[in-house]
Scaffold this motif. Sequence first.
Motif, PDB file in Angstrom:
ATOM      1  N   GLN A 102       0.830  -1.204   0.000  1.00 56.11           N
ATOM      2  CA  GLN A 102       0.000   0.000   0.000  1.00 56.11           C
ATOM      3  C   GLN A 102       0.865   1.254   0.000  1.00 56.11           C
ATOM      4  O   GLN A 102       0.553   2.232  -0.688  1.00 56.11           O
ATOM      5  N   TYR A 103       1.958   1.227   0.751  1.00 57.40           N
ATOM      6  CA  TYR A 103       2.868   2.373   0.765  1.00 57.40           C
ATOM      7  C   TYR A 103       3.508   2.564  -0.613  1.00 57.40           C
ATOM      8  O   TYR A 103       3.647   3.696  -1.097  1.00 57.40           O
ATOM      9  N   ILE A 104       3.877   1.462  -1.256  1.00 56.60           N
ATOM     10  CA  ILE A 104       4.463   1.558  -2.598  1.00 56.60           C
ATOM     11  C   ILE A 104       3.444   2.120  -3.583  1.00 56.60           C
ATOM     12  O   ILE A 104       3.777   2.935  -4.450  1.00 56.60           O
ATOM     13  N   VAL A 105       2.184   1.679  -3.455  1.00 59.31           N
ATOM     14  CA  VAL A 105       1.129   2.181  -4.339  1.00 59.31           C
ATOM     15  C   VAL A 105       0.924   3.682  -4.127  1.00 59.31           C
ATOM     16  O   VAL A 105       0.768   4.456  -5.088  1.00 59.31           O
ATOM     17  N   ASP A 106       0.929   4.109  -2.878  1.00 58.30           N
ATOM     18  CA  ASP A 106       0.733   5.534  -2.587  1.00 58.30           C
ATOM     19  C   ASP A 106       1.891   6.393  -3.091  1.00 58.30           C
ATOM     20  O   ASP A 106       1.710   7.591  -3.351  1.00 58.30           O
ATOM     21  N   ASN A 107       3.066   5.804  -3.215  1.00 65.01           N
ATOM     22  CA  ASN A 107       4.251   6.533  -3.676  1.00 65.01           C
ATOM     23  C   ASN A 107       4.822   5.912  -4.945  1.00 65.01           C
ATOM     24  O   ASN A 107       6.042   5.838  -5.129  1.00 65.01           O
ATOM     25  N   CYS A 108       3.920   5.455  -5.814  1.00 67.02           N
ATOM     26  CA  CYS A 108       4.334   4.711  -7.005  1.00 67.02           C
ATOM     27  C   CYS A 108       5.173   5.542  -7.961  1.00 67.02           C
ATOM     28  O   CYS A 108       6.001   5.004  -8.714  1.00 67.02           O
ATOM     29  N   SER A 109       4.983   6.846  -7.978  1.00 65.85           N
ATOM     30  CA  SER A 109       5.726   7.683  -8.928  1.00 65.85           C
ATOM     31  C   SER A 109       7.229   7.647  -8.674  1.00 65.85           C
ATOM     32  O   SER A 109       8.013   7.920  -9.581  1.00 65.85           O
ATOM     33  N   LYS A 110       7.638   7.311  -7.459  1.00 70.11           N
ATOM     34  CA  LYS A 110       9.062   7.250  -7.147  1.00 70.11           C
ATOM     35  C   LYS A 110       9.729   5.998  -7.694  1.00 70.11           C
ATOM     36  O   LYS A 110      10.945   5.981  -7.914  1.00 70.11           O
TER      37      LYS A 110
END
Length: 263
Positions: A102-110
Amino acid sequence: GVVEACLLHMLRRRAAGFLRTDKVAALFTKVGKTYTVAGDICKKVQELLQQVESRKNQAGGQEPLKRQGSTTSKSPVLSPQAIKHIWVRTALIEKVLDKIVQYIVDNCSKYYEKEALLADPVCGPILASLLVGPCALEYTKLKTADHYWTDPSADELVQRHRIHGAHGRQDSPSKRPALGIRKRHSSGSSSEDRFAASAREYVESLHQNSRTHLLYGKNNVLVQPKDDLEAIPGYLSLHQATDSLTLKWTPNQLMNGTLGDSE
């Protein structure tokens, strides 16, 4: 393996960093720098890998990779498959894989390109939500490659459900056929003998074997064949083969080898 494939889909090269041989490790390491939950997983994985490496040095090769390790050692014995997926596996056992995804999805642009699966506004959150269920389980004993033979046998499951379901049938004892009388009268009937043989084949198919695996079994499942007929109790089972799923239901009378007065 499936979760890893989703995590690696269109992962940016910068996210892999210098650990290009293990992109999942590089992703977890980079996420762990800004997310403490992932950072804790990185520490635990490093400890596990160090224990595996020390076992290799002590035993001199392949012995530490076997499941039959020394019972006196406190360090876990990991199979080659577990080591291959150790990052996702550790996060799953620690019940934080869904939070990390979920954290990766929320910050997927990185970490991902715009066309990546986790960057999709629908598929990304769905993947994270699907992992909530597996992360709620207690993985105290993982299934091995021979789990088809270590699960409870199907006949044991049938007996359990008959014991538990017997109380629900005591209110109508008159509907239960007399086994001895029915068998004597039906010995000359080819149709009933054929049905009895098919019942035996069905019961035999419930047993665990190398071709099919019994996923679920439940006794006294009511089925109403027609609107004007009374519901019939029977045994419901779900079987998994290599390329298909099969749902079966058989009346209790047929399971017991008798047909009674039913058509």
